[in-house]
Design a protein around this motif. Structure first.
Motif, PDB file in Angstrom:
ATOM      1  N   GLY A  14      36.304  34.887  19.048  1.00  0.00           N
ATOM      2  CA  GLY A  14      35.061  34.016  18.578  1.00  0.00           C
ATOM      3  C   GLY A  14      34.430  35.033  17.279  1.00  0.00           C
ATOM      4  O   GLY A  14      34.604  36.091  17.404  1.00  0.00           O
ATOM      5  N   ILE A  15      33.634  34.199  16.430  1.00  0.00           N
ATOM      6  CA  ILE A  15      33.128  34.961  15.384  1.00  0.00           C
ATOM      7  C   ILE A  15      32.027  35.988  15.779  1.00  0.00           C
ATOM      8  O   ILE A  15      31.797  37.107  15.659  1.00  0.00           O
ATOM      9  N   ASP A  16      31.300  35.473  17.197  1.00  0.00           N
ATOM     10  CA  ASP A  16      30.241  36.207  17.797  1.00  0.00           C
ATOM     11  C   ASP A  16      30.566  37.065  18.847  1.00  0.00           C
ATOM     12  O   ASP A  16      30.080  38.134  19.107  1.00  0.00           O
ATOM     13  N   ARG A  17      32.088  37.156  18.806  1.00  0.00           N
ATOM     14  CA  ARG A  17      32.742  38.273  19.828  1.00  0.00           C
ATOM     15  C   ARG A  17      32.073  38.240  21.410  1.00  0.00           C
ATOM     16  O   ARG A  17      31.885  39.188  21.849  1.00  0.00           O
ATOM     17  N   VAL A  18      32.069  36.862  21.842  1.00  0.00           N
ATOM     18  CA  VAL A  18      31.210  36.839  22.977  1.00  0.00           C
ATOM     19  C   VAL A  18      32.498  37.219  24.177  1.00  0.00           C
ATOM     20  O   VAL A  18      33.688  36.897  23.669  1.00  0.00           O
ATOM     21  N   VAL A  19      32.176  37.356  25.191  1.00  0.00           N
ATOM     22  CA  VAL A  19      33.034  37.515  26.307  1.00  0.00           C
ATOM     23  C   VAL A  19      33.806  36.270  26.456  1.00  0.00           C
ATOM     24  O   VAL A  19      33.203  35.217  26.647  1.00  0.00           O
ATOM     25  N   LYS A  20      35.024  36.283  26.821  1.00  0.00           N
ATOM     26  CA  LYS A  20      35.879  35.181  27.033  1.00  0.00           C
ATOM     27  C   LYS A  20      35.560  34.532  28.332  1.00  0.00           C
ATOM     28  O   LYS A  20      35.010  35.054  29.508  1.00  0.00           O
ATOM     29  N   PRO A  21      35.637  33.195  28.300  1.00  0.00           N
ATOM     30  CA  PRO A  21      35.037  32.452  29.391  1.00  0.00           C
ATOM     31  C   PRO A  21      35.570  32.549  30.784  1.00  0.00           C
ATOM     32  O   PRO A  21      35.102  32.103  32.001  1.00  0.00           O
ATOM     33  N   ILE A  22      36.992  33.040  30.940  1.00  0.00           N
ATOM     34  CA  ILE A  22      37.856  33.018  31.847  1.00  0.00           C
ATOM     35  C   ILE A  22      38.261  34.346  32.297  1.00  0.00           C
ATOM     36  O   ILE A  22      39.071  34.857  31.352  1.00  0.00           O
ATOM     37  N   PHE A  23      38.033  35.023  33.411  1.00  0.00           N
ATOM     38  CA  PHE A  23      38.718  36.225  33.632  1.00  0.00           C
ATOM     39  C   PHE A  23      39.529  36.203  34.854  1.00  0.00           C
ATOM     40  O   PHE A  23      39.203  35.851  36.007  1.00  0.00           O
ATOM     41  N   ILE A  24      40.773  36.931  34.953  1.00  0.00           N
ATOM     42  CA  ILE A  24      41.644  37.125  36.090  1.00  0.00           C
ATOM     43  C   ILE A  24      41.755  38.671  36.351  1.00  0.00           C
ATOM     44  O   ILE A  24      42.279  39.395  35.465  1.00  0.00           O
ATOM     45  N   PHE A  25      41.549  39.102  37.672  1.00  0.00           N
ATOM     46  CA  PHE A  25      41.692  40.471  37.976  1.00  0.00           C
ATOM     47  C   PHE A  25      42.986  40.434  39.020  1.00  0.00           C
ATOM     48  O   PHE A  25      42.939  39.600  39.938  1.00  0.00           O
ATOM     49  N   THR A  26      43.864  41.154  38.639  1.00  0.00           N
ATOM     50  CA  THR A  26      44.780  41.615  40.001  1.00  0.00           C
ATOM     51  C   THR A  26      44.571  43.067  40.361  1.00  0.00           C
ATOM     52  O   THR A  26      44.395  43.700  39.701  1.00  0.00           O
ATOM     53  N   VAL A  27      44.657  43.269  41.732  1.00  0.00           N
ATOM     54  CA  VAL A  27      43.840  44.103  42.463  1.00  0.00           C
ATOM     55  C   VAL A  27      45.209  44.700  43.623  1.00  0.00           C
ATOM     56  O   VAL A  27      46.051  43.886  43.661  1.00  0.00           O
ATOM     57  N   ASP A  28      45.110  45.843  44.057  1.00  0.00           N
ATOM     58  CA  ASP A  28      46.240  46.424  44.864  1.00  0.00           C
ATOM     59  C   ASP A  28      45.953  45.916  46.283  1.00  0.00           C
ATOM     60  O   ASP A  28      46.822  46.317  46.954  1.00  0.00           O
ATOM     61  N   GLY A  29      44.767  45.451  46.639  1.00  0.00           N
ATOM     62  CA  GLY A  29      44.566  45.042  48.023  1.00  0.00           C
ATOM     63  C   GLY A  29      44.011  46.088  48.701  1.00  0.00           C
ATOM     64  O   GLY A  29      43.893  45.659  49.900  1.00  0.00           O
ATOM     65  N   GLY A  30      43.662  47.033  48.468  1.00  0.00           N
ATOM     66  CA  GLY A  30      42.985  48.330  49.293  1.00  0.00           C
ATOM     67  C   GLY A  30      41.806  48.028  49.731  1.00  0.00           C
ATOM     68  O   GLY A  30      41.057  46.917  49.092  1.00  0.00           O
ATOM     69  N   PRO A  31      41.206  48.873  50.526  1.00  0.00           N
ATOM     70  CA  PRO A  31      39.930  48.260  51.004  1.00  0.00           C
ATOM     71  C   PRO A  31      38.534  48.257  50.012  1.00  0.00           C
ATOM     72  O   PRO A  31      37.693  47.899  50.207  1.00  0.00           O
ATOM     73  N   ASP A  32      38.954  49.320  49.109  1.00  0.00           N
ATOM     74  CA  ASP A  32      37.844  49.399  47.926  1.00  0.00           C
ATOM     75  C   ASP A  32      37.879  48.078  46.997  1.00  0.00           C
ATOM     76  O   ASP A  32      37.274  47.831  45.927  1.00  0.00           O
ATOM     77  N   GLU A  33      39.084  47.188  47.027  1.00  0.00           N
ATOM     78  CA  GLU A  33      39.402  46.161  46.153  1.00  0.00           C
ATOM     79  C   GLU A  33      39.864  45.000  46.490  1.00  0.00           C
ATOM     80  O   GLU A  33      39.931  43.912  45.783  1.00  0.00           O
ATOM     81  N   ASN A  34      40.068  44.915  47.956  1.00  0.00           N
ATOM     82  CA  ASN A  34      40.631  43.531  48.442  1.00  0.00           C
ATOM     83  C   ASN A  34      39.722  42.370  48.235  1.00  0.00           C
ATOM     84  O   ASN A  34      38.488  42.488  48.434  1.00  0.00           O
ATOM     85  N   PRO A  35      40.222  41.361  47.529  1.00  0.00           N
ATOM     86  CA  PRO A  35      39.388  39.903  47.402  1.00  0.00           C
ATOM     87  C   PRO A  35      38.716  39.396  48.324  1.00  0.00           C
ATOM     88  O   PRO A  35      37.908  38.631  47.904  1.00  0.00           O
ATOM     89  N   ARG A  65      54.115  44.429  48.136  1.00  0.00           N
ATOM     90  CA  ARG A  65      54.337  43.854  46.705  1.00  0.00           C
ATOM     91  C   ARG A  65      53.560  44.595  45.610  1.00  0.00           C
ATOM     92  O   ARG A  65      53.646  44.321  44.591  1.00  0.00           O
ATOM     93  N   SER A  66      53.049  45.800  45.923  1.00  0.00           N
ATOM     94  CA  SER A  66      52.079  46.293  45.033  1.00  0.00           C
ATOM     95  C   SER A  66      52.753  46.940  43.795  1.00  0.00           C
ATOM     96  O   SER A  66      52.254  47.118  42.644  1.00  0.00           O
ATOM     97  N   ALA A  67      54.103  47.064  43.870  1.00  0.00           N
ATOM     98  CA  ALA A  67      54.909  47.778  42.912  1.00  0.00           C
ATOM     99  C   ALA A  67      55.008  46.697  41.802  1.00  0.00           C
ATOM    100  O   ALA A  67      55.234  46.999  40.518  1.00  0.00           O
ATOM    101  N   PHE A  68      54.809  45.221  42.047  1.00  0.00           N
ATOM    102  CA  PHE A  68      54.616  44.667  40.693  1.00  0.00           C
ATOM    103  C   PHE A  68      53.428  44.336  40.312  1.00  0.00           C
ATOM    104  O   PHE A  68      53.090  43.489  39.164  1.00  0.00           O
ATOM    105  N   ASN A  69      52.259  45.012  40.474  1.00  0.00           N
ATOM    106  CA  ASN A  69      51.108  45.179  40.051  1.00  0.00           C
ATOM    107  C   ASN A  69      50.976  46.043  38.723  1.00  0.00           C
ATOM    108  O   ASN A  69      51.363  47.156  38.893  1.00  0.00           O
TER     109      ASN A  69
END
Length: 230
Positions: A14-35, A65-69
């Motif tokens: 947008g013109i105002d360069r606001v943060v997009k309304p939808i965010f999707i993160f994919t993580v490796d599932g390790g203990p520091d990132e597991n959803p 399946r982390s190889a596909f991350n």
């Protein structure tokens, strides 16, 4: 990423360069990132509130399946540049005694910072798929994610806005304008139930598409998906 100009093209619009309304993160599932982990969810809620997301998703691949991350695959060129690199643990002097036990915590932090700054300087020179690498050592005391800086909500709020499962955590606005700010996207016209449903296998039968019985086997099953355009 949301504050770096290098990522503005994919994180803002947008013109105002606001943060997009939808965010999707994919993580490796390790203990520091597991959803599923509470600390990950707490930080996700903080970002959801701070940037007024309509929805925020944290997904992970099944084990093995982390190889596909995509992020995992991009680590290879970073690791390659560290081949043969030796970072001394005592650049400013040893913080260990003869038994290898830390005896000077402040000196240990200084040595750790030296290693972090050194790695950032190396990675800043790397180009991956024609994109520059952004690397910076962050002082722990200046991190946005300090405990006292995190925005949080109570369990009652989480019951309405949060769903978590083995491989996916979802945080989604509710329809109560007294609770959540106005929706910023058409997401809710596509996903009318607010949360993404679990994947259901479908098969083509003589009467059309149907959810098969478990006894029908799995070789002919497919899973529907939604393509969102904006």
């Amino acid at each position: 990423m949301l504050t770096l100009k290098e990522f503005e093209v994919i994180t803002r619009s947008g013109i105002d360069r606001v943060v997009k309304p939808i965010f999707i993160f994919t993580v490796d599932g390790g203990p520091d990132e597991n959803p599923r982990y509470q600390e990950v969810i707490r930080v996700a809620i903080h970002h959801f509130l701070r940037y007024d997301f309509d929805s925020l998703f944290i997904a992970t691949n099944a084990p093995g399946r982390s190889a596909f991350n995509r992020a995992e695959r991009k680590m290879a060129p970073l690791s390659k540049e560290l081949t043969g690199l030796i970072l001394p643990h005592d650049h400013y002097g040893s913080h260990l005694n003869e038994s290898g036990i830390t005896i000077d915590a402040d000196l240990e932090k200084k040595n750790f910072k030296f290693a972090g700054v050194s790695l950032a300087e190396i990675w800043l020179q790397i180009i991956v798929d024609k994109f520059a690498t952004v690397a910076e050592y962050i002082e722990p005391t200046e991190s946005e994610l300090m405990e006292e800086n995190l925005l949080s909500m109570d369990q009652k709020w989480c019951d309405v806005h949060l769903q978590t499962s083995q491989y996916l955590t979802q945080i989604v606005k509710c329809i109560d304008n007294m609770c959540c700010l106005k929706q910023r996207s058409s997401y809710f016209s596509v996903v009318t139930g607010r949360f993404l449903p679990p994947p259901l296998p479908i098969t083509q039968a003589s009467v059309g598409l149907k959810i098969p019985e478990r006894t029908m086997g799995v070789t002919s099953h497919n899973f529907p998906f939604i393509v969102l355009k904006y």
